[in-house]
Enzyme design. Structure first.
Site, mmCIF file in Angstrom:
data_model
loop_
_atom_site.group_PDB
_atom_site.id
_atom_site.type_symbol
_atom_site.label_atom_id
_atom_site.label_comp_id
_atom_site.label_asym_id
_atom_site.label_seq_id
_atom_site.Cartn_x
_atom_site.Cartn_y
_atom_site.Cartn_z
ATOM 1 N N SER A 299 -10.707 -2.782 -8.000
ATOM 2 C CA SER A 299 -10.902 -1.319 -8.004
ATOM 3 C C SER A 299 -11.964 -0.897 -9.018
ATOM 4 C CB SER A 299 -9.585 -0.621 -8.359
ATOM 5 O OG SER A 299 -8.540 -1.125 -7.574
ATOM 6 N N ASP B 147 0.872 -1.185 0.000
ATOM 7 C CA ASP B 147 0.000 0.000 0.000
ATOM 8 C C ASP B 147 0.899 1.222 0.000
ATOM 9 O OD1 ASP B 147 -2.105 1.997 0.651
ATOM 10 O OD2 ASP B 147 -3.307 0.248 1.162
ATOM 11 N N HIS C 273 -20.078 -4.764 -13.861
ATOM 12 C CA HIS C 273 -20.202 -4.542 -12.417
ATOM 13 C C HIS C 273 -20.571 -3.090 -12.126
ATOM 14 C CE1 HIS C 273 -19.669 -4.926 -8.138
ATOM 15 N NE2 HIS C 273 -18.826 -3.902 -8.154
ATOM 16 N N ASP D 158 -21.236 -9.771 -6.755
ATOM 17 C CA ASP D 158 -22.577 -9.798 -7.338
ATOM 18 C C ASP D 158 -23.175 -11.201 -7.208
ATOM 19 O OD1 ASP D 158 -22.266 -7.108 -8.181
ATOM 20 O OD2 ASP D 158 -21.068 -7.807 -9.871
#
Ligand SMILES: NC(=O)c1ccc[n+]([C@@H]2O[C@H](COP(=O)([O-])OP(=O)(O)OC[C@H]3O[C@@H](n4cnc5c(N)ncnc54)[C@H](O)[C@@H]3O)[C@@H](O)[C@H]2O)c1
Ligand SMILES: O=C(O)C[C@H](O)C(=O)O
Length: 344
Positions: free
Chosen positions: A147, A63, A206, A179
């Protein structure tokens, strides 16, 4: 104890330790998984779940800030995966090197009132930078893109890889598992069937109406649901992300259910790589199922990533209409991603 006895006891102990380790690892090949955005709302619980996965031997947590703490924390769990934290761009290469699977939940989440496309301006650049590094440091890895907006970030990734000469359409996946997870949960609740036995394919993309659950193919089948029930289940699945964004009231979007879904999909990728047969999940991939270049449908995962992209099967009239209605939005989101990658 005599020195010779001491020696053979310690040899035995070492042998047993080795045996325990390979038994714990299930005799599987070594697999490195990298999570980019590992200190975030999704990244942290996903790191936890991947640390618990016996197929993972090395877990790399990257990160721009906060990963040393997350890595130290997760590394104390007594499971086989060796955990390392990497922070800042100068450590990205080392984080990625040798990865078999790279999971990307890096980027900003929605706030109430926003669409996923509203995230494009920030997340497109983040994804582009990370994919450029992937093409350099682990061009053969399977990439699991979380993302948002997934309908655009996956085409961006494809263009970055093409430009670097490393694109393999079998290795790039938009993660749409959440989903499917939602469709299963909502269907089980409405049809009153055991949730662990439910399967529902979700196709398209999505975001909003591009998410098309195929309840006509849900198993176990039921005749307990009328057309209005199916319409309501479809809408709830399409709006599942917004339901969470509104409930969190400005504190982000789905993180825990997404971490679960991301872990399910990464596990399927690892099983495929390891040669487990018949591993099938829905994913947003390069596709010829429709006229659109990317589309989510059932995919068989194998030793090289995508082994087969499945067709849509028999659709109800309601689903056929949903399919036609989603194509315009999905096409322009894909084109927006491609255009961005070329312009930047
Ligand atoms: N595909 C899906 O079904 C799905 C589901 C939920 C959320 N999402 C998306 O996942 C993304 C992350 O959501 P979140 O709730 O974890 O957000 P978050 O803000 O909690 O975490 C994102 C993390 O990304 C990090 N980051 C930012 N720029 C980076 C960079 N260049 N390199 C590495 N890390 C970087 C941040 O430091 C942060 O730790 C959002 O875009 C969200 O919309 C997708
Ligand atoms: O809804 C969001 O913004 C996050 C994610 O795409 C979701 O479906 O939960």
């Amino acid at each position: 104890m005599r020195p010779s006895l001491l020696r053979s006891a310690s040899q035995l102990l070492r042998r047993n330790r080795r045996r325990d380790y390979s038994a714990a690892a299930g005799g599987q090949p070594e697999r490195k998984v990298a999570i980019l955005g590992a200190a975030g709302g999704i990244g942290q619980p996903l790191a936890l779940l991947m640390k618990l996965n016996p197929l993972v031997s090395s877990l790399s947590l990257y990160d721009i800030a906060g990963t040393p703490g997350v890595a130290a924390d997760v590394s104390h769990i007594n499971s086989p995966a060796l955990v390392k934290g990497f922070v800042g761009e100068e450590q990205l290469g080392e984080a990625l090197e040798g990865s078999d699977v790279v999971i990307i939940p890096a980027g900003v989440p929605r706030k109430p009132g926003m669409t996923r496309d509203d995230l494009f301006n920030i997340n497109a650049g983040i994804v582009k930078g990370l994919c450029t590094a992937i093409s350099k440091y682990c061009p053969n890895a399977l990439v699991n893109m979380i993302s948002n907006p997934v309908n655009s970030t996956v085409p961006i990734a494809a263009e970055v890889f093409k430009k670097a000469g490393t694109y393999d359409e079998k290795k790039l996946f938009g993660v749409t598992t959440l989903d499917v997870v939602r469709a299963k949960t909502f269907y089980a609740g409405k049809a009153n069937v055991p949730v662990t036995e439910v399967n529902v394919p979700v196709v398209g993309g999505h975001a909003g109406i591009t998410i098309l659950p195929l309840f006509s193919q849900a198993t176990p089948a039921t005749n307990a649901l009328c057309h209005e029930d199916i319409k309501a289940l479809t809408k709830r699945t399409q709006d599942g992300g917004t339901e969470v964004v509104e409930a969190k009231a400005g504190k982000g979007s789905a993180t825990l259910s997404m971490a679960y879904a991301g872990a399910v999909f990464a596990d399927a990728c690892l099983k495929g790589l390891n040669g487990v047969p018949n591993v099938v999940e829905c994913s947003f991939v390069q596709s010829t199922v429709t006229e659109l270049p990317f589309f989510a449908s059932k995919v068989t995962l194998g030793k090289n990533g995508v082994e087969e992209v499945h067709g849509l099967g028999q659709l109800s009239d309601f689903e056929k209409e949903g399919l036609e209605n989603l194509k315009g939005e999905l096409k322009s989101s894909i084109e927006k991603g491609i255009k961005f990658a070329h312009a930047n």
